[in-house]
Write a protein that holds these residues in place. Structure first.
Motif, mmCIF file in Angstrom:
data_model
loop_
_atom_site.group_PDB
_atom_site.id
_atom_site.type_symbol
_atom_site.label_atom_id
_atom_site.label_comp_id
_atom_site.label_asym_id
_atom_site.label_seq_id
_atom_site.Cartn_x
_atom_site.Cartn_y
_atom_site.Cartn_z
ATOM 1 N N ASN A 117 -1.397 7.240 6.446
ATOM 2 C CA ASN A 117 -0.387 7.943 7.323
ATOM 3 C C ASN A 117 0.968 7.652 6.329
ATOM 4 O OD1 ASN A 117 -0.199 5.171 7.164
ATOM 5 N ND2 ASN A 117 0.457 4.941 9.274
ATOM 6 N N ILE A 118 1.240 6.698 5.296
ATOM 7 C CA ILE A 118 2.357 6.688 4.552
ATOM 8 C C ILE A 118 2.277 6.953 3.280
ATOM 9 C CG2 ILE A 118 3.630 5.274 6.138
ATOM 10 C CD1 ILE A 118 2.670 2.763 4.766
ATOM 11 N N ALA A 119 1.027 6.958 2.900
ATOM 12 C CA ALA A 119 0.531 7.269 1.254
ATOM 13 C C ALA A 119 -0.349 8.440 1.269
ATOM 14 C CB ALA A 119 0.358 5.971 0.603
ATOM 15 N N VAL A 135 0.841 -1.225 -0.012
ATOM 16 C CA VAL A 135 0.101 0.014 -0.033
ATOM 17 C C VAL A 135 0.874 1.403 -0.079
ATOM 18 C CG1 VAL A 135 -2.096 -0.959 1.035
ATOM 19 C CG2 VAL A 135 -0.227 -0.288 2.500
ATOM 20 N N ALA A 136 2.247 1.201 0.197
ATOM 21 C CA ALA A 136 3.202 2.141 0.436
ATOM 22 C C ALA A 136 3.814 2.583 -0.969
ATOM 23 C CB ALA A 136 4.165 2.168 1.291
ATOM 24 N N SER A 137 3.684 1.481 -1.755
ATOM 25 C CA SER A 137 4.435 1.173 -3.025
ATOM 26 C C SER A 137 3.868 2.268 -4.034
ATOM 27 C CB SER A 137 4.070 0.019 -3.953
ATOM 28 O OG SER A 137 4.478 0.047 -5.013
ATOM 29 N N GLU A 138 4.772 2.947 -5.030
ATOM 30 C CA GLU A 138 4.522 3.907 -5.888
ATOM 31 C C GLU A 138 3.397 3.488 -6.894
ATOM 32 O OE1 GLU A 138 6.202 7.347 -8.708
ATOM 33 O OE2 GLU A 138 7.668 6.277 -7.645
ATOM 34 N N ILE A 139 3.572 2.134 -7.382
ATOM 35 C CA ILE A 139 2.655 1.521 -8.141
ATOM 36 C C ILE A 139 1.107 1.517 -7.729
ATOM 37 C CG2 ILE A 139 2.131 -0.574 -9.536
ATOM 38 C CD1 ILE A 139 5.119 0.495 -9.849
ATOM 39 N N ALA A 164 7.540 10.283 -9.059
ATOM 40 C CA ALA A 164 7.082 10.991 -10.171
ATOM 41 C C ALA A 164 6.273 10.620 -11.150
ATOM 42 C CB ALA A 164 8.590 10.825 -11.126
ATOM 43 N N GLY A 165 5.848 9.109 -11.041
ATOM 44 C CA GLY A 165 4.861 8.400 -11.747
ATOM 45 C C GLY A 165 3.484 8.890 -11.189
ATOM 46 N N ALA A 166 3.358 8.869 -9.775
ATOM 47 C CA ALA A 166 2.110 9.320 -9.052
ATOM 48 C C ALA A 166 1.954 10.795 -9.154
ATOM 49 C CB ALA A 166 2.180 8.921 -7.537
ATOM 50 N N GLY A 167 3.209 11.603 -9.310
ATOM 51 C CA GLY A 167 2.968 13.060 -9.568
ATOM 52 C C GLY A 167 2.872 13.769 -8.076
ATOM 53 N N PHE A 168 3.697 13.257 -7.300
ATOM 54 C CA PHE A 168 3.763 14.069 -5.833
ATOM 55 C C PHE A 168 5.156 13.700 -5.299
ATOM 56 C CE2 PHE A 168 0.885 10.393 -4.453
ATOM 57 C CZ PHE A 168 1.965 9.703 -3.911
ATOM 58 N N ILE A 169 5.284 14.554 -4.390
ATOM 59 C CA ILE A 169 6.507 14.780 -3.484
ATOM 60 C C ILE A 169 6.318 14.031 -2.072
ATOM 61 C CG2 ILE A 169 8.629 15.910 -2.615
ATOM 62 C CD1 ILE A 169 7.904 17.946 -4.738
ATOM 63 N N VAL A 170 7.039 13.026 -1.889
ATOM 64 C CA VAL A 170 6.967 12.118 -0.323
ATOM 65 C C VAL A 170 7.849 12.731 0.600
ATOM 66 C CG1 VAL A 170 6.761 10.201 0.919
ATOM 67 C CG2 VAL A 170 6.074 10.192 -1.524
ATOM 68 N N ALA A 171 7.051 13.285 1.731
ATOM 69 C CA ALA A 171 8.261 14.098 2.956
ATOM 70 C C ALA A 171 7.803 13.110 3.980
ATOM 71 C CB ALA A 171 7.746 15.389 3.199
ATOM 72 N N LEU A 172 9.030 12.348 4.630
ATOM 73 C CA LEU A 172 8.599 11.460 5.638
ATOM 74 C C LEU A 172 9.157 12.158 6.923
ATOM 75 C CD1 LEU A 172 9.567 9.386 3.091
ATOM 76 C CD2 LEU A 172 9.492 7.696 4.978
ATOM 77 N N THR A 173 8.238 12.117 8.052
ATOM 78 C CA THR A 173 8.468 12.714 9.303
ATOM 79 C C THR A 173 8.415 11.804 10.326
ATOM 80 O OG1 THR A 173 6.212 13.408 9.815
ATOM 81 C CG2 THR A 173 7.110 14.808 8.451
ATOM 82 N N GLY A 174 8.942 12.142 11.445
ATOM 83 C CA GLY A 174 8.843 11.381 12.819
ATOM 84 C C GLY A 174 9.476 9.848 12.639
ATOM 85 N N CYS A 193 3.033 14.951 -0.336
ATOM 86 C CA CYS A 193 2.397 13.650 0.384
ATOM 87 C C CYS A 193 3.192 13.713 1.690
ATOM 88 C CB CYS A 193 2.273 12.648 -0.489
ATOM 89 S SG CYS A 193 1.546 11.175 0.287
ATOM 90 N N ILE A 194 2.809 13.980 2.658
ATOM 91 C CA ILE A 194 3.319 13.985 4.114
ATOM 92 C C ILE A 194 3.017 12.834 4.903
ATOM 93 C CG2 ILE A 194 3.973 15.293 6.103
ATOM 94 C CD1 ILE A 194 3.334 17.895 4.863
ATOM 95 N N ALA A 195 4.225 12.080 5.059
ATOM 96 C CA ALA A 195 3.865 10.949 5.918
ATOM 97 C C ALA A 195 4.237 11.176 7.404
ATOM 98 C CB ALA A 195 4.786 9.584 5.227
ATOM 99 N N LYS A 196 3.441 10.789 8.086
ATOM 100 C CA LYS A 196 3.219 11.216 9.629
ATOM 101 C C LYS A 196 2.396 10.285 10.428
ATOM 102 C CE LYS A 196 -0.086 14.915 10.622
ATOM 103 N NZ LYS A 196 -0.764 14.046 11.625
#
Length: 557
Positions: free
Chosen positions: A275-277, A199-203, A518-528, A486-489
């Protein structure tokens, strides 16, 4: 008193044949591909060929989740049943459950009580195989990447800069960081690697944001798997993998049709974690539901700070969808926990704790109604232990503040327990709104993240580690910075610290890593402490799941 479990309730109701549900939804038989008697795929040609206008889109979100449970999916399903019961043609659109939480801590994700989608065992366990297809497509790309390196590395890929991971739909902390390619030269190139949960895969993200097969292939081709020795991105398209990946997904991309216990058509498709996607079902599923009904009721994972923020700032931005109204699910139990009460002490009446936890609800309401400008109603999801005084205190305070609120008892009563909520939703949908996003997508990456932290989370901004700053600069130099974030927290707090409950202020989130999907079209930021491969708890739910000689499953939910 003998209280039936969710699975006992689900098994007590005889579902209609899926062809009858398709007729009820208005889907011609030529578009239906049956998976047995109670499940079907809807051919993508339906969406291309239908002339139906779009119905109203209603988003269901919730307050910050607690260990007590909020019943967001249950409320979503019950609301759809309630709308149909008052004569409004309605379809519900939900995410598919992941095997990770089913066997881990959370359990299934098909609603509860008398507000469920069925067949619940099938939906929670494998369903129509969509997640397995996504995992196969993901791992095909990983295999082609490593094979390319083994076969001479014509693309000059830097093994140390590979960003793409394998995946499996299971919580398995042992796979977070691994060394592979150990052994003989013919066993591959030895390198550090790791697994994400499917569920966290870019696919999964690509799958849920694609509009059709051609868009799916274009997005798959853009996936960045790593970088070459000159620091330039290497994509799935460079590896010529997108065609085969799309072939594995050609059936999975068709949305799944099932039903609620009351026979409301339900489309269950895609399932990224919030929370992660990005936490929303597929664009194709939502668009299909909008064409089938006057009202499409959909949900986004967790609270307004996670699933709803990503639904609105990513999914709606990408697809052009516009919600007509929103529902914010709240419970007395959760408000008490945000007011400082421990889970073991929730049964006793405590109006003071309820009121101390109320700021959490108010912040979520502010986000939806004032920030995104979507008219909202609070659904008070009643539990048996709630007292009249506790319910009255919340409803009186909401009304005093001009907040629409309705009591919901759909878990115990099904659709008839959501009639007042349904009537409020209909009223809200009749009023045009000024839906807007939380930030300008063209802002610098740091500013977009900070705007979410301030406007949505109620914090004071964001801090970036040295690694995150380098990664941001890399994306900026490659021209990949003008995308949504896309902020993961953690889901348990507005902040990135799960222990800061209720409505914390003056905090800054810490961004540790930044990467581009890039395929999904967003930037992922991982926090905590967020990781893209969860682990099982000390006592996983799997220990209580069993099946008898007749194939009847127990302990699932």
């Amino acid at each position: 008193m003998n209280i039936k479990s969710d699975i006992e309730i689900a098994n007590s109701v005889k579902p209609q044949n899926i062809t009858e549900i398709a007729k009820k939804a208005g889907i011609d038989a030529k578009y239906i591909e049956q998976y047995g008697n109670y499940k079907a795929k809807i051919d993508l040609k339906y969406l291309k060929e239908t002339k139906n206008p779009d119905g109203k889109l209603v988003l269901v979100t919730a307050i910050t989740p607690t260990a007590a449970g909020e019943g967001k999916t249950t409320t979503t399903i019950g609301l759809a049943d309630a709308l149909n019961s008052i004569g409004k043609k309605t379809v519900v659109a939900l995410r598919e459950p992941s095997l990770g939480p089913v066997f881990g801590l959370k359990g299934g994700a098909t609603g509860g009580g008398y507000a469920q989608v069925v067949p619940m065992e099938d939906i929670n366990l494998h369903f129509t195989g969509d997640f397995h297809a996504i995992g196969a497509a993901n791992n095909l790309l990983a295999a082609m990447l490593d094979n390319h390196i083994y076969q001479g590395n014509a693309l000059n890929i830097d093994v140390k800069s590979i960003t793409f991971k394998r995946c499996v739909d299971m919580n398995d902390r042992q796979l977070r960081r691994i060394i592979n390619g150990i052994g003989k030269r013919t066993d591959g190139v030895m390198r550090e690697d790791g697994f994400d949960i499917t569920v966290a895969s870019e696919i999964m993200a690509v799958f849920c944001l694609a509009s059709d097969i051609n868009d799916l292939k274009e997005r798959l081709a853009k996936i960045i798997v790593g970088y070459n020795m000159e620091g330039q991105p290497i994509t799935a398209g460079d590896l010529k993998a997108q065609g085969a990946m799309a072939a594995l997904l050609k059936d999975a991309i068709k949305p799944n049709l099932v039903q609620t216990l009351e026979g409301t058509p339900a489309i269950v498709h895609g399932g990224p974690f919030a929370n992660i996607a990005h936490g929303c079902n597929s664009v194709i599923a939502t668009r299909t539901a909008l064409k089938l009904a006057d009202y499409c009721i959909t949900e986004a994972g967790f609270g307004s700070d996670l699933g709803a923020e990503k639904f609105l700032d990513i999914k709606c931005r990408v697809s052009g969808l516009r919600p007509s109204a929103a529902v914010i699910v709240a419970t007395i139990r959760a408000l008490k926990m945000h007011g400082g009460v421990k889970k073991a002490d929730l049964a006793g009446e405590n109006v003071q704790a309820v009121m101390q936890g109320l700021p959490n609800l108010l912040r979520h309401y502010h986000n939806i109604n004032d920030l995104y400008k979507i008219p909202a109603v609070v659904a008070m999801n009643r539990f048996p232990t709630d007292t009249d005084a506790e319910i009255k205190a919340v409803m009186d305070e909401c009304k005093k503040l001009g907040i629409k609120v309705a009591l919901s008892t759909v878990r115990a009563e099904g659709g008839k327990g959501g009639t007042s909520l349904a009537e409020e939703v209909v009223k809200l949908c009749e009023t045009p709104n000024d839906f807007t996003y939380a930030y300008d997508v063209n802002l610098p990456i740091e500013d977009k993240i900070a705007e979410v932290a301030v406007k949505v989370y109620g914090g004071a901004g964001a801090h970036f580690t040295a690694d995150a700053k380098k990664q941001i600069e890399k994306l900026r130099s490659l021209g990949l910075d003008k995308l949504p974030v896309c902020i993961a927290k953690t889901q348990y707090s507005f902040s990135d610290d799960k222990d800061k409950i209720c409505a914390p202020k003056d905090f800054k989130i810490t961004v540790k890593n930044v990467k581009v999907s890039a395929g999904a079209g967003f930037i992922v930021a991982l926090t905590g402490d967020i990781m893209t491969m969860p682990g099982l708890p000390k006592v996983p739910a799997a220990e209580n799941i069993d099946v008898d000689e007749n194939g009847r499953i127990s302990g699932l939910f």
